[in-house]
Design an enzyme around this catalytic site. Structure first.
Site, PDB file in Angstrom:
ATOM      1  N   THR A 128      35.452  38.100  47.169  1.00  0.00           N
ATOM      2  CA  THR A 128      34.789  38.192  45.855  1.00  0.00           C
ATOM      3  C   THR A 128      33.345  37.717  45.924  1.00  0.00           C
ATOM      4  O   THR A 128      32.590  37.904  44.981  1.00  0.00           O
ATOM      5  CB  THR A 128      35.535  37.352  44.792  1.00  0.00           C
ATOM      6  OG1 THR A 128      35.714  36.034  45.318  1.00  0.00           O
ATOM      7  CG2 THR A 128      36.876  37.956  44.450  1.00  0.00           C
ATOM      8  N   TYR A 182      48.112  31.852  41.980  1.00  0.00           N
ATOM      9  CA  TYR A 182      46.919  31.006  41.887  1.00  0.00           C
ATOM     10  C   TYR A 182      47.310  29.571  41.503  1.00  0.00           C
ATOM     11  O   TYR A 182      46.979  28.619  42.212  1.00  0.00           O
ATOM     12  CB  TYR A 182      45.972  31.599  40.844  1.00  0.00           C
ATOM     13  CG  TYR A 182      44.660  30.871  40.692  1.00  0.00           C
ATOM     14  CD1 TYR A 182      43.684  30.944  41.677  1.00  0.00           C
ATOM     15  CD2 TYR A 182      44.383  30.121  39.550  1.00  0.00           C
ATOM     16  CE1 TYR A 182      42.463  30.287  41.529  1.00  0.00           C
ATOM     17  CE2 TYR A 182      43.172  29.468  39.393  1.00  0.00           C
ATOM     18  CZ  TYR A 182      42.205  29.558  40.376  1.00  0.00           C
ATOM     19  OH  TYR A 182      40.999  28.910  40.225  1.00  0.00           O
ATOM     20  N   LYS A 213      48.259  32.498  50.339  1.00  0.00           N
ATOM     21  CA  LYS A 213      47.921  32.136  51.729  1.00  0.00           C
ATOM     22  C   LYS A 213      46.557  31.455  51.781  1.00  0.00           C
ATOM     23  O   LYS A 213      46.351  30.493  52.522  1.00  0.00           O
ATOM     24  CB  LYS A 213      47.872  33.393  52.602  1.00  0.00           C
ATOM     25  CG  LYS A 213      49.211  33.909  53.039  1.00  0.00           C
ATOM     26  CD  LYS A 213      48.969  35.066  54.008  1.00  0.00           C
ATOM     27  CE  LYS A 213      50.251  35.672  54.507  1.00  0.00           C
ATOM     28  NZ  LYS A 213      49.995  36.902  55.274  1.00  0.00           N
ATOM     29  N   ASN A 222      34.687  35.034  53.411  1.00  0.00           N
ATOM     30  CA  ASN A 222      35.168  36.332  53.907  1.00  0.00           C
ATOM     31  C   ASN A 222      34.680  37.477  53.007  1.00  0.00           C
ATOM     32  O   ASN A 222      35.070  38.614  53.206  1.00  0.00           O
ATOM     33  CB  ASN A 222      36.700  36.358  54.010  1.00  0.00           C
ATOM     34  CG  ASN A 222      37.366  36.392  52.647  1.00  0.00           C
ATOM     35  OD1 ASN A 222      36.720  36.176  51.624  1.00  0.00           O
ATOM     36  ND2 ASN A 222      38.665  36.646  52.618  1.00  0.00           N
ATOM     37  N   THR A 244      34.253  27.447  34.044  1.00  0.00           N
ATOM     38  CA  THR A 244      32.821  27.285  34.312  1.00  0.00           C
ATOM     39  C   THR A 244      32.149  28.653  34.263  1.00  0.00           C
ATOM     40  O   THR A 244      32.741  29.649  34.666  1.00  0.00           O
ATOM     41  CB  THR A 244      32.625  26.640  35.702  1.00  0.00           C
ATOM     42  OG1 THR A 244      33.375  25.421  35.731  1.00  0.00           O
ATOM     43  CG2 THR A 244      31.173  26.329  35.983  1.00  0.00           C
TER      44      THR A 244
HETATM   45  N1  LIG Z   1      34.686  29.249  38.042  1.00  0.00           N
HETATM   46  C1  LIG Z   1      35.623  28.574  37.440  1.00  0.00           C
HETATM   47  O1  LIG Z   1      35.665  28.531  36.205  1.00  0.00           O
HETATM   48  C2  LIG Z   1      36.646  27.792  38.222  1.00  0.00           C
HETATM   49  C3  LIG Z   1      37.590  27.042  37.523  1.00  0.00           C
HETATM   50  C4  LIG Z   1      38.539  26.337  38.249  1.00  0.00           C
HETATM   51  C5  LIG Z   1      38.531  26.339  39.626  1.00  0.00           C
HETATM   52  N2  LIG Z   1      37.598  27.077  40.292  1.00  0.00           N
HETATM   53  C6  LIG Z   1      37.664  27.085  41.758  1.00  0.00           C
HETATM   54  O2  LIG Z   1      36.372  27.016  42.312  1.00  0.00           O
HETATM   55  C7  LIG Z   1      36.316  27.813  43.510  1.00  0.00           C
HETATM   56  C8  LIG Z   1      35.163  28.805  43.410  1.00  0.00           C
HETATM   57  O3  LIG Z   1      35.383  29.656  42.282  1.00  0.00           O
HETATM   58  P1  LIG Z   1      34.324  30.760  41.836  1.00  0.00           P
HETATM   59  O4  LIG Z   1      34.357  30.814  40.358  1.00  0.00           O
HETATM   60  O5  LIG Z   1      33.056  30.518  42.530  1.00  0.00           O
HETATM   61  O6  LIG Z   1      35.051  32.082  42.367  1.00  0.00           O
HETATM   62  P2  LIG Z   1      34.464  33.243  43.297  1.00  0.00           P
HETATM   63  O7  LIG Z   1      35.536  34.275  43.387  1.00  0.00           O
HETATM   64  O8  LIG Z   1      33.124  33.659  42.825  1.00  0.00           O
HETATM   65  O9  LIG Z   1      34.288  32.502  44.684  1.00  0.00           O
HETATM   66  C9  LIG Z   1      35.313  32.341  45.621  1.00  0.00           C
HETATM   67  C10 LIG Z   1      34.733  32.573  47.000  1.00  0.00           C
HETATM   68  O10 LIG Z   1      35.752  32.388  47.975  1.00  0.00           O
HETATM   69  C11 LIG Z   1      35.686  33.456  48.906  1.00  0.00           C
HETATM   70  N3  LIG Z   1      37.028  33.642  49.490  1.00  0.00           N
HETATM   71  C12 LIG Z   1      38.145  34.064  48.874  1.00  0.00           C
HETATM   72  N4  LIG Z   1      39.176  34.090  49.733  1.00  0.00           N
HETATM   73  C13 LIG Z   1      38.690  33.660  50.928  1.00  0.00           C
HETATM   74  C14 LIG Z   1      39.265  33.481  52.210  1.00  0.00           C
HETATM   75  N5  LIG Z   1      40.558  33.743  52.440  1.00  0.00           N
HETATM   76  N6  LIG Z   1      38.459  33.021  53.217  1.00  0.00           N
HETATM   77  C15 LIG Z   1      37.140  32.766  52.999  1.00  0.00           C
HETATM   78  N7  LIG Z   1      36.557  32.929  51.798  1.00  0.00           N
HETATM   79  C16 LIG Z   1      37.316  33.370  50.777  1.00  0.00           C
HETATM   80  C17 LIG Z   1      35.244  34.651  48.087  1.00  0.00           C
HETATM   81  O11 LIG Z   1      34.723  35.714  48.859  1.00  0.00           O
HETATM   82  C18 LIG Z   1      34.218  34.013  47.179  1.00  0.00           C
HETATM   83  O12 LIG Z   1      32.940  33.983  47.768  1.00  0.00           O
HETATM   84  C19 LIG Z   1      37.680  28.496  43.653  1.00  0.00           C
HETATM   85  O13 LIG Z   1      38.460  27.762  44.558  1.00  0.00           O
HETATM   86  C20 LIG Z   1      38.264  28.399  42.262  1.00  0.00           C
HETATM   87  O14 LIG Z   1      39.655  28.360  42.292  1.00  0.00           O
HETATM   88  C21 LIG Z   1      36.647  27.812  39.623  1.00  0.00           C
END
Ligand SMILES: NC(=O)c1ccc[n+]([C@@H]2O[C@H](COP(=O)([O-])OP(=O)(O)OC[C@H]3O[C@@H](n4cnc5c(N)ncnc54)[C@H](O)[C@@H]3O)[C@@H](O)[C@H]2O)c1
Length: 312
Positions: free
Chosen positions: A38, A146, A92, A35, A176
């Site tokens: 971010t 979260y 949500k 969506n 990460t």
């Molecule tokens: N990067 C890290 O260190 C880390 C650590 C633990 C967990 N995670 C998990 O990995 C996943 C990706 O993290 P990231 O670092 O790439 O974060 P990010 O914010 O870069 O990516 C999240 C993506 O999800 C999309 N998004 C958010 N809400 C949405 C919705 N309602 N519908 C559709 N798309 C939606 C955003 O637009 C974005 O592209 C997440 O679930 C996060 O919780 C990441």
């Protein structure tokens, strides 16, 4: 090899874009659903003209129907600035997103992987954190939307598996970093690098003695793909992270040294519920997935610094 149809929710985000790229390189058909809360088009612009890549603008809060073999459920803002912007929406996204994607997996008999997080351990009382630790999480704090959203998603995954035989995989991702992190999302590695490259003060919270373990993005992507490819009996949760532990102050000094920055370190009060220690126990990933991280902090930081130099 048979080409698989793979849905990646949150595919335009930091982790998702690297995952989409790797899956395309492995000759799969990739549907990137996002969506753009971010996520950024810039992250996947180089994939748009690939024949087996499709971009879908959609919010996981609403159901979505598609025939796929595998689903990686990554949709959720991951940095505190973004997930605290609209906490109800964050909850949500985790909960309704999990229900919608699990419903889809059940309907089309797809395997589904949940990007869970080390935040499910909260401010841990056990160090390092093994998967069997239930965590120490504040249910009504600023990070709860979260942490508790991700915990509820794990419960849903586990119950869809027990009740409906859905093939699930839960991965608990630890900190990460790497290219394509959002420069303004307030995560510690990107914050420090951006501040150092601009020769601005580097803000360390508390005395900088809190520890974190930093995993380079390529190691995570390999871990996610290995988990998805593992036998159905391996459902997780499995920790995926780099156990090399550094204090935040050590990280700040390392970034200053690698960027040859003139930045000074300044100290600010600790935010609430900031965990003091974080380090993954990864023996399950080693044994069950034959996975362990291979990129050391210096090497990963150099690649990440090169990326931020190119975008700033
Ligand atoms: N990067 C890290 O260190 C880390 C650590 C633990 C967990 N995670 C998990 O990995 C996943 C990706 O993290 P990231 O670092 O790439 O974060 P990010 O914010 O870069 O990516 C999240 C993506 O999800 C999309 N998004 C958010 N809400 C949405 C919705 N309602 N519908 C559709 N798309 C939606 C955003 O637009 C974005 O592209 C997440 O679930 C996060 O919780 C990441």
């Amino acid at each position: 090899m048979t080409r698989k149809k793979i849905l990646v929710t949150g595919g335009a985000g930091f982790v998702g874009s690297h995952l989409c790229e790797r899956l395309l390189n492995e000759d799969h058909e990739v549907y990137c659903l996002d969506n753009f809360f971010t996520g950024q088009k810039q992250n996947i612009i180089h994939l748009l003209d690939k024949s087996y890549f499709e971009l879908i603008r959609h919010d996981v809060i609403a159901p979505y129907l598609i025939e796929v073999d595998e689903i990686y459920n990554l949709a959720c803002p991951a940095s505190p600035i973004h997930y605290q912007y609209n906490p109800i929406k964050t909850m949500k996204t985790s909960v309704m997103g999990a229900i919608n994607m699990l419903g889809l997996a059940k309907r089309v008999n797809a395997k589904i992987l949940q990007a869970s997080t080390s935040e499910v351990y909260g401010n841990p009382l056990i160090h390092p954190q093994p998967e069997k630790y239930w965590g120490n999480v504040n249910p009504i704090g600023e990070r709860s939307c979260y942490d508790e959203g991700k915990r509820a998603a794990e419960t849903l995954f586990s119950d869809y598996h027990k009740q409906n035989n859905v093939k699930i995989k839960i991965v608990r991702i630890f900190n990460t970093y790497g290219p394509r992190m959002h420069p303004n999302d307030g995560r510690v590695v990107s914050n420090f690098i951006v501040q150092a490259l601009k020769n601005q003060d580097i803000t360390v919270y508390g005395e900088g003695q809190q520890t974190r373990s930093f995993q380079y993005i390529d190691d995570l992507v390999v871990g996610l793909i290995k988990m998805m490819a593992s036998p159905d009996s391996i459902t997780g949760p499995v920790n995926i992270g780099n156990p090399n532990e550094f204090t935040i102050l050590e990280l700040a000094k390392k970034v200053i040294q690698l960027t040859q920055s003139k930045s000074k370190i300044v100290y600010e009060p600790l935010p609430s519920d900031d965990p003091m220690m974080r380090k993954p126990e990864i023996s399950i990933a080693k044994k069950e997935l034959n996975w362990s991280p291979s990129v050391c902090l210096d090497e990963g930081l150099e690649k990440t610094i090169a990326f931020f130099k190119s975008v700033l």
